[in-house]
Design a protein around this motif. Structure first.
Motif, mmCIF file in Angstrom:
data_model
loop_
_atom_site.group_PDB
_atom_site.id
_atom_site.type_symbol
_atom_site.label_atom_id
_atom_site.label_comp_id
_atom_site.label_asym_id
_atom_site.label_seq_id
_atom_site.Cartn_x
_atom_site.Cartn_y
_atom_site.Cartn_z
ATOM 1 N N GLY A 19 -6.392 -2.763 0.176
ATOM 2 C CA GLY A 19 -6.368 -1.475 -0.509
ATOM 3 C C GLY A 19 -7.635 -0.681 -0.301
ATOM 4 N N PRO A 27 -10.127 -0.420 -4.901
ATOM 5 C CA PRO A 27 -9.423 0.822 -4.582
ATOM 6 C C PRO A 27 -8.827 1.460 -5.829
ATOM 7 C CG PRO A 27 -8.101 -1.092 -3.988
ATOM 8 C CD PRO A 27 -9.455 -1.610 -4.355
ATOM 9 N N ASN A 28 -8.663 2.765 -5.765
ATOM 10 C CA ASN A 28 -7.960 3.454 -6.840
ATOM 11 C C ASN A 28 -6.571 2.835 -7.029
ATOM 12 O OD1 ASN A 28 -10.037 5.266 -7.262
ATOM 13 N ND2 ASN A 28 -9.179 6.832 -5.915
ATOM 14 N N ASN A 58 -7.826 3.059 0.932
ATOM 15 C CA ASN A 58 -8.332 4.039 -0.035
ATOM 16 C C ASN A 58 -9.763 4.473 0.236
ATOM 17 O OD1 ASN A 58 -9.603 4.044 -3.287
ATOM 18 N ND2 ASN A 58 -8.119 5.560 -2.624
ATOM 19 N N ARG A 113 -1.303 -1.316 -6.804
ATOM 20 C CA ARG A 113 -1.185 -1.856 -5.446
ATOM 21 C C ARG A 113 -0.818 -3.333 -5.499
ATOM 22 N NH1 ARG A 113 -3.861 1.939 -1.886
ATOM 23 N NH2 ARG A 113 -5.083 3.411 -3.134
ATOM 24 N N GLN A 160 0.830 -1.209 0.000
ATOM 25 C CA GLN A 160 0.000 0.000 0.000
ATOM 26 C C GLN A 160 0.866 1.262 0.000
ATOM 27 O OE1 GLN A 160 -3.308 -0.307 -0.508
ATOM 28 N NE2 GLN A 160 -2.802 -2.493 -0.605
ATOM 29 N N HIS A 211 2.188 2.050 -3.562
ATOM 30 C CA HIS A 211 1.247 2.725 -4.464
ATOM 31 C C HIS A 211 1.013 4.166 -4.045
ATOM 32 C CE1 HIS A 211 -2.210 3.774 -6.868
ATOM 33 N NE2 HIS A 211 -2.832 4.127 -5.751
ATOM 34 N N GLU A 212 0.716 4.387 -2.783
ATOM 35 C CA GLU A 212 0.338 5.728 -2.320
ATOM 36 C C GLU A 212 1.463 6.740 -2.495
ATOM 37 O OE1 GLU A 212 -2.559 6.778 -1.296
ATOM 38 O OE2 GLU A 212 -3.662 4.888 -1.132
ATOM 39 N N HIS A 245 -5.772 -0.131 -8.155
ATOM 40 C CA HIS A 245 -5.688 -1.484 -7.601
ATOM 41 C C HIS A 245 -4.616 -2.333 -8.294
ATOM 42 C CE1 HIS A 245 -8.831 -1.641 -10.751
ATOM 43 N NE2 HIS A 245 -8.370 -2.845 -11.007
#
Length: 227
Positions: free
Chosen positions: A194, A203-204, A198, A209, A86, A89-90, A206
């Motif tokens: 996720g 999730p955005n 999110n 992620r 996570q 990605h973030e 995905h």
């Protein structure tokens, strides 16, 4: 006369006792040295692989914060794999410790407890999980104080200080505060984790992620739990 002297010499030999030779003491066994605890839960090479970064782009200070995060918030290998997926990605592979927007759109957001002018910018998304708002920063600062690691600059300076010194730790606090370790112990699918981060399913990002998560599970030596 000479015979008497010889007899006395023979008798003296008979009465002599052989001195006992004390045995040499058994040497104490040499204790085995304790194994050296690794400085970090995973190596910098492993972190670079997971995040798609170059080794030299990751500082020792960053890895130290990761170690502190894992120890403070008790992230086992399962939780670390989900967590790093996570975070990857973030933060676009740990490239961004502060969200792109300046945070002015968060001004006076009551749900974030941004009650003072400038709170939106000061406490914009921080750390690799983009913790946002005065509320989340205050809770992190209070927690650090409670465990004997008080740092007033978390609230005095805000996002720039926290992003520099605690990018993993403030993210780990959010993880801890939202009981993500307990959730991940059930080995959920990556998209479900996720969604908790999110706020929506799927999730955005995905697929992104999943990419980071696959690498993290690979490094931890744990089978990927599925999308």
């Amino acid at each position: 006369m000479l015979w008497d002297i010889v007899l006395q010499f023979i008798r003296s030999l008979e009465t002599q006792t052989v001195e006992e030779v004390a045995p040499e003491p058994t040497p104490e066994p040499i204790p085995e040295p304790e194994p050296i605890k690794p400085r970090w839960p995973i190596t910098k090479e492993h972190m670079a692989y997971i995040m798609g970064r170059k080794y030299e782009e990751l500082s020792d200070e960053l890895m130290d914060d990761y170690a502190e995060c894992c120890e403070t918030f008790q992230l086992d290998p399962f939780s670390q794999a989900y967590f790093l997926g996570q975070c990857g990605h973030e933060s676009a592979g740990l490239k961004y410790t502060i969200e792109w927007h300046d945070g002015s759109n968060y001004e006076f957001r009551k749900d974030l407890n941004n009650v003072n002018p400038g709170d939106g910018v000061k406490f914009a998304g921080t750390g690799f999980l983009q913790c946002t708002g005065r509320f989340n920063h205050q809770r992190f600062a209070d927690y650090m104080k409670a465990i004997g690691k008080e740092d007033p600059l978390i609230m005095e300076i805000g996002k720039t200080h926290t992003a520099e010194h605690y990018p993993f730790s403030i993210s780990g606090f959010w993880w801890h505060d939202n009981k993500m370790n307990q959730y991940c112990s059930q080995i959920p699918a990556v998209d479900s984790v996720g969604a908790r981060v999110n706020g929506r399913y799927k999730p955005n990002g995905h697929k992104d992620r999943r990419k980071y998560s696959r690498r993290a599970f690979d490094i931890m030596g744990i089978p990927y739990p599925g999308d």
